[in-house]
Design a protein around this motif. Structure first.
Motif, PDB file in Angstrom:
ATOM      1  N   GLY A 295     -10.902  -0.680   3.579  1.00 36.00           N
ATOM      2  CA  GLY A 295     -10.141   0.480   4.074  1.00 36.00           C
ATOM      3  C   GLY A 295     -10.131   1.633   3.105  1.00 36.00           C
ATOM      4  N   GLY A 296     -11.091   1.645   2.196  1.00 39.32           N
ATOM      5  CA  GLY A 296     -11.134   2.691   1.187  1.00 39.32           C
ATOM      6  C   GLY A 296     -12.036   3.846   1.548  1.00 39.32           C
ATOM      7  N   THR A 297     -12.291   4.697   0.556  1.00 36.28           N
ATOM      8  CA  THR A 297     -13.156   5.857   0.732  1.00 36.28           C
ATOM      9  C   THR A 297     -14.230   5.861  -0.349  1.00 36.28           C
ATOM     10  OG1 THR A 297     -13.263   8.285   0.752  1.00 36.28           O
ATOM     11  CG2 THR A 297     -11.571   7.307  -0.620  1.00 36.28           C
ATOM     12  N   ILE A 298     -15.356   6.518  -0.040  1.00 39.41           N
ATOM     13  CA  ILE A 298     -16.463   6.544  -0.999  1.00 39.41           C
ATOM     14  C   ILE A 298     -16.196   7.493  -2.162  1.00 39.41           C
ATOM     15  CG2 ILE A 298     -18.129   5.946   0.791  1.00 39.41           C
ATOM     16  CD1 ILE A 298     -19.019   8.846   0.830  1.00 39.41           C
ATOM     17  N   THR A 299     -15.256   8.405  -1.984  1.00 38.13           N
ATOM     18  CA  THR A 299     -14.963   9.308  -3.106  1.00 38.13           C
ATOM     19  C   THR A 299     -13.496   9.701  -3.125  1.00 38.13           C
ATOM     20  OG1 THR A 299     -15.495  11.421  -4.183  1.00 38.13           O
ATOM     21  CG2 THR A 299     -15.827  11.330  -1.790  1.00 38.13           C
ATOM     22  N   GLY A 300     -12.840   9.344  -4.209  1.00 32.78           N
ATOM     23  CA  GLY A 300     -11.428   9.665  -4.359  1.00 32.78           C
ATOM     24  C   GLY A 300     -11.195  11.060  -4.899  1.00 32.78           C
TER      25      GLY A 300
ATOM     26  N   ASP B 145      -3.352   5.459  -8.128  1.00 29.98           N
ATOM     27  CA  ASP B 145      -3.856   6.007  -6.866  1.00 29.98           C
ATOM     28  C   ASP B 145      -4.866   5.089  -6.196  1.00 29.98           C
ATOM     29  OD1 ASP B 145      -2.478   8.464  -6.992  1.00 29.98           O
ATOM     30  OD2 ASP B 145      -3.935   9.195  -8.451  1.00 29.98           O
TER      31      ASP B 145
ATOM     32  N   GLU C 254     -18.975   5.994   5.833  1.00 27.49           N
ATOM     33  CA  GLU C 254     -17.526   6.176   5.961  1.00 27.49           C
ATOM     34  C   GLU C 254     -17.146   6.902   7.259  1.00 27.49           C
ATOM     35  OE1 GLU C 254     -15.418   7.532   2.523  1.00 27.49           O
ATOM     36  OE2 GLU C 254     -13.701   8.255   3.672  1.00 27.49           O
TER      37      GLU C 254
ATOM     38  N   ASP D 213     -16.799   6.393  -7.543  1.00 31.54           N
ATOM     39  CA  ASP D 213     -15.517   7.068  -7.515  1.00 31.54           C
ATOM     40  C   ASP D 213     -14.732   6.649  -6.284  1.00 31.54           C
ATOM     41  OD1 ASP D 213     -13.573   9.161  -7.722  1.00 31.54           O
ATOM     42  OD2 ASP D 213     -14.802  10.398  -6.384  1.00 31.54           O
TER      43      ASP D 213
ATOM     44  N   THR E  11      -5.994   5.892   1.863  1.00 30.13           N
ATOM     45  CA  THR E  11      -5.895   5.884   0.400  1.00 30.13           C
ATOM     46  C   THR E  11      -5.146   7.132  -0.051  1.00 30.13           C
ATOM     47  OG1 THR E  11      -8.062   6.986   0.318  1.00 30.13           O
ATOM     48  CG2 THR E  11      -8.031   4.597   0.079  1.00 30.13           C
ATOM     49  N   PHE E  12      -4.564   7.067  -1.256  1.00 30.37           N
ATOM     50  CA  PHE E  12      -3.780   8.201  -1.735  1.00 30.37           C
ATOM     51  C   PHE E  12      -4.670   9.406  -2.038  1.00 30.37           C
ATOM     52  CE2 PHE E  12      -0.236   5.318  -3.553  1.00 30.37           C
ATOM     53  CZ  PHE E  12       0.146   5.015  -2.269  1.00 30.37           C
TER      54      PHE E  12
ATOM     55  N   ASP F  56       0.822  -1.214   0.000  1.00 28.59           N
ATOM     56  CA  ASP F  56       0.000   0.000   0.000  1.00 28.59           C
ATOM     57  C   ASP F  56       0.854   1.262   0.000  1.00 28.59           C
ATOM     58  OD1 ASP F  56      -2.444  -1.304   0.025  1.00 28.59           O
ATOM     59  OD2 ASP F  56      -2.468  -1.486   2.210  1.00 28.59           O
TER      60      ASP F  56
ATOM     61  N   ALA G 127     -11.943   4.962  -3.766  1.00 33.61           N
ATOM     62  CA  ALA G 127     -10.511   4.683  -3.778  1.00 33.61           C
ATOM     63  C   ALA G 127     -10.245   3.632  -2.718  1.00 33.61           C
ATOM     64  CB  ALA G 127      -9.695   5.947  -3.500  1.00 33.61           C
ATOM     65  N   VAL G 128      -9.315   2.735  -3.025  1.00 38.78           N
ATOM     66  CA  VAL G 128      -8.935   1.699  -2.061  1.00 38.78           C
ATOM     67  C   VAL G 128      -7.420   1.712  -1.900  1.00 38.78           C
ATOM     68  CG1 VAL G 128     -10.903   0.196  -2.574  1.00 38.78           C
ATOM     69  CG2 VAL G 128      -8.778  -0.079  -3.880  1.00 38.78           C
ATOM     70  N   PRO G 129      -6.927   1.206  -0.767  1.00 38.44           N
ATOM     71  CA  PRO G 129      -5.470   1.040  -0.659  1.00 38.44           C
ATOM     72  C   PRO G 129      -4.987   0.191  -1.841  1.00 38.44           C
ATOM     73  CG  PRO G 129      -6.524   0.659   1.470  1.00 38.44           C
ATOM     74  CD  PRO G 129      -7.625   0.766   0.449  1.00 38.44           C
ATOM     75  N   ARG G 130      -3.826   0.538  -2.358  1.00 40.38           N
ATOM     76  CA  ARG G 130      -3.380  -0.087  -3.604  1.00 40.38           C
ATOM     77  C   ARG G 130      -3.340  -1.602  -3.570  1.00 40.38           C
ATOM     78  NH1 ARG G 130       1.043   2.841  -7.102  1.00 40.38           N
ATOM     79  NH2 ARG G 130       1.825   0.725  -7.094  1.00 40.38           N
ATOM     80  N   SER G 131      -2.972  -2.158  -2.423  1.00 34.69           N
ATOM     81  CA  SER G 131      -2.845  -3.626  -2.356  1.00 34.69           C
ATOM     82  C   SER G 131      -4.181  -4.312  -2.611  1.00 34.69           C
ATOM     83  CB  SER G 131      -2.308  -4.049  -0.982  1.00 34.69           C
ATOM     84  OG  SER G 131      -3.284  -3.780   0.014  1.00 34.69           O
TER      85      SER G 131
ATOM     86  N   ASN H 271      -7.750   4.605  -7.286  1.00 40.56           N
ATOM     87  CA  ASN H 271      -9.016   5.341  -7.458  1.00 40.56           C
ATOM     88  C   ASN H 271      -9.761   4.773  -8.670  1.00 40.56           C
ATOM     89  OD1 ASN H 271      -9.763   8.823  -8.369  1.00 40.56           O
ATOM     90  ND2 ASN H 271     -11.079   7.314  -7.393  1.00 40.56           N
TER      91      ASN H 271
END
Lengths: 441, 441
Positions: free
Chosen positions: B392-397, B353, B412, B319, A166-167, A87, B321-325, B355
């Motif tokens: 562990g992501g977000t609803i909007t990147g 990202d 969230e 839209d 997240t980034f 991550d 975004a999640v941790p890259r892994s 996203n």
């Protein structure tokens, strides 16, 4: 607790000329988030102020205790909770030392970019609370640019989580950025999720000596014109070199009146270093050869140059930043102020960011500085701040307002901006118990 | 003003399924800061809400009018006030189109980095109000990372200046970041000072086709493991390629089930591109040769792909975004949700990202979508948001909450975080007249 112990926790590394040491009632070493919550709740019940600190390496008095306060020391909350190489993220407690986080992630080919000069002793929590800068910000940005999410204990003891790991993320207001740099006045940062960057496979170092400071500053602008982005771009004047020579037995000051120290990194490091050398030679710089060993040593000297323990002088320094185009004019103005007020001047600058740390000083053989000399010192200092503001700059690039720079804040921000910040403080900390009377007016 | 004109200003480009168009009382085209101040004061006196917009390219309903409001249109405040190449800074009015700013600074070898897909039509003011992302954020960060200072008209008509035109600055709280992404709810942004970056001397483009989406997503992680930082790293699935083929007569969808599109830049671009090609070939990707012309065309197609005008279907997208892994697992989950709810799926992602912009759709021959199908669509959509949060992501990147994503914000953020944001809103806009009922709950 013995008075000596209280005294250690009463001040940070900021200047004390304008500050009478105030002893706290007690020092509490928190070992968990729950400890912090308990203390904050208890302090709230009794109307006792909480001054949060970790290593106390602030140079702005942001961690100075106030009379009747409890100092909350977070150095024992020093666990690296997660390193997630996939991550490119790490989660740490606030008391983790900057250098220790970097050591832990380096084995994964990663780095935590912000690297204040205090990186071997300062903590991530303190770095976040002050939005610390450093050398690598020239390319990688300041602390805020590396913080993704925060765990914060609010004034009423509530624990919240801002941001996400997240980034990118734009859900709601940017509370994370609001806490970054708020110097413990809005909440107590108890957990930090940081974004990591890739360790560079190679680094090229360039050292260039110049006959005068303005020409070295001009070099910064010429490199910018060539549109080359160094990872670090530091400017040192003769006074700074003399101090380094004194401490390390080097002979820098004999080799020029100013030194530009640069590093390029990434897969284009070599090409970029070559372009920079060309630019600086053209400007009359005496430029180190590729692979020169000494240049790397110089960068380490610069990294670790912080305070040099001279006792027979009085010093005042600051942390302004100016738009880059003003660098040459600004260092000329500094030299003018030093001459006008008959004080000595040393300048070291994160020149890539237009962020300068000039130090004015007066000395005496017997260590007793006359009041008249102290007045000249303050006049030079105030003048240097005023000139930076006149050039469109700021009174603090990376050290924070703390207690020390409060006297200039009204020079930079008008009443409306200050009022807005007071409203935020009021909303977050209605009883003014979190690190009161600093960071904002 | 005719109802047709009001109607144009009543909505942005967000989805309308959950929104009944509300007509404003009037639309005001401001031409100066004073115009904005006058309107805000007048609106305050009469208790009328002000919904600020410029190009109206938001896809979240953040610029949708509310009944009884005045729409404040800033498109006429479209002057580039300063381009300062030596400072690497520009100052613009909010109505300046992103692409126009980029054109103006390109002649100085500079760029304004944030490049949302709408960059040819969206404004800097709107980009700032939503903290817009784009393709280049993979390397250069989001809008917030390029904003140094703001001129803002507050709810009472007061004009303030936040931040400073320096690369670093930590005086007081970070009001600039607080306004960035606040979607017109805390103040009206009337001037923006942005940091510019160096235009890259060279760019290398890589296109890699894969047999399935998860393997392409795996490519993103493998490139990360190689610690190479592309400037752009976009992921397109077959549905997205089919849509591009339909619009542009290409044959992308025949060549694979997923496409990774990357660009490297800077002086290391070639070496980095070579490393990326090696990684992706190893993973079974069909990778474009160096200098391949088509790859550049593909990036332009991707840049300009926004909405494809199909009428016989209902679509919902988001839209997250999640941790890259989590990228691989997340695209697998999306495919699972599409199958489970019998809906079509298209995915395009700023994969660097983490996203993602998945779009679920159902279609019918006659354009009439049965209610049951609409329910399946919403179920897939809600499921995709839930899974992102679980990871562990977000609803909007990058699109913002607007009106459209308010229904997920409580998923969230917990009540304490929401309460804190309400307090900020209350402090800045006590009568709730600035773009009410959006961005925060």
């Amino acid at each position: 607790m013995a008075e000596a112990d209280l005294r250690i926790h009463a001040v940070d590394q900021g200047p004390l000329e304008h500050w009478e040491t105030q002893l706290p009632l007690a020092v509490v070493f928190a070992e968990s988030v729950e400890d912090v919550q308990k203390l904050v709740r208890l302090a709230g019940e009794h109307g006792v102020a909480v001054v949060t600190r970790a290593a106390g390496t602030s140079v702005s008095g942001g961690a100075n205790a106030v009379t009747g306060s409890v100092v909350l020391n977070l150095t024992r909350m020093n666990r690296i909770l997660q390193v997630r190489p996939e991550d490119e993220v790490a989660v740490v407690e606030p008391g983790v030392i900057n250098a220790e986080l970097n050591a832990a992630v380096a084995e994964h080919g990663l780095m935590y970019a912000p690297d204040p000069a205090s990186y071997r002793t300062s903590t991530i929590g303190g770095n976040v609370a002050t939005n610390a800068g450093g050398l690598r910000c020239a390319k990688y940005g300041v602390t805020r640019d590396s913080v993704l999410a925060l765990d914060v204990v609010l004034a009423d003891g509530t624990l919240i989580r801002t941001g996400s790991a997240t980034f990118k993320g734009v859900a709601g207001y940017d509370l994370t950025s609001l806490f970054v740099g708020s110097e413990g006045t809005l909440g107590i940062i108890v957990g930090i999720t940081v974004r990591l960057r890739y360790l560079s496979p190679k680094v090229e170092t360039i050292a260039a000596f110049f006959d005068d400071l303005p020409t070295a500053a001009q070099g910064v602008l010429e490199i910018g014109r060539a549109r080359v982005q160094p990872a670090i771009m530091e400017l040192l004047d003769r006074g700074t070199m003399q101090a380094l020579d004194g401490a390390h037995g080097s002979d820098l000051a004999q080799r020029g009146a100013a030194l530009l120290l640069l590093q390029t990194d990434g897969y284009g490091a070599q090409i970029e270093a070559e372009m920079i050398r060309e630019v600086l030679v053209k400007l009359g710089g005496r430029v180190s050869a590729p692979g020169d060993e000494e240049s790397n040593r110089l960068v380490n000297l610069r990294r670790h140059a912080r305070g040099d323990g001279i006792v027979n002088e009085a010093r005042v320094g600051e942390d302004v930043a100016v738009p880059r185009s003003q660098l040459v004019k600004y260092v000329e103005a500094l030299e003018g102020l030093a001459a006008e007020h008959r004080v000595d001047l040393k300048v070291v600058a994160h020149a890539g960011d237009g962020n300068l740390h000039p130090t004015f000083s007066v000395s005496s053989d017997d260590g007793v500085i006359p009041a008249e000399a102290m007045e000249r010192l303050q006049a030079a200092l105030d003048g240097s701040v005023r000139v930076a503001l006149d050039m469109g700059g700021t009174i603090t690039g990376e050290h924070g307002i703390g207690t020390y720079k409060l006297r200039w804040l009204g020079w930079e921000q008008n009443d409306d901006v200050i009022a807005l910040q007071r409203q935020i403080k009021q909303a977050f900390d209605p009883n003014n118990l979190l690190n009161p009377n600093r960071a904002i007016l």
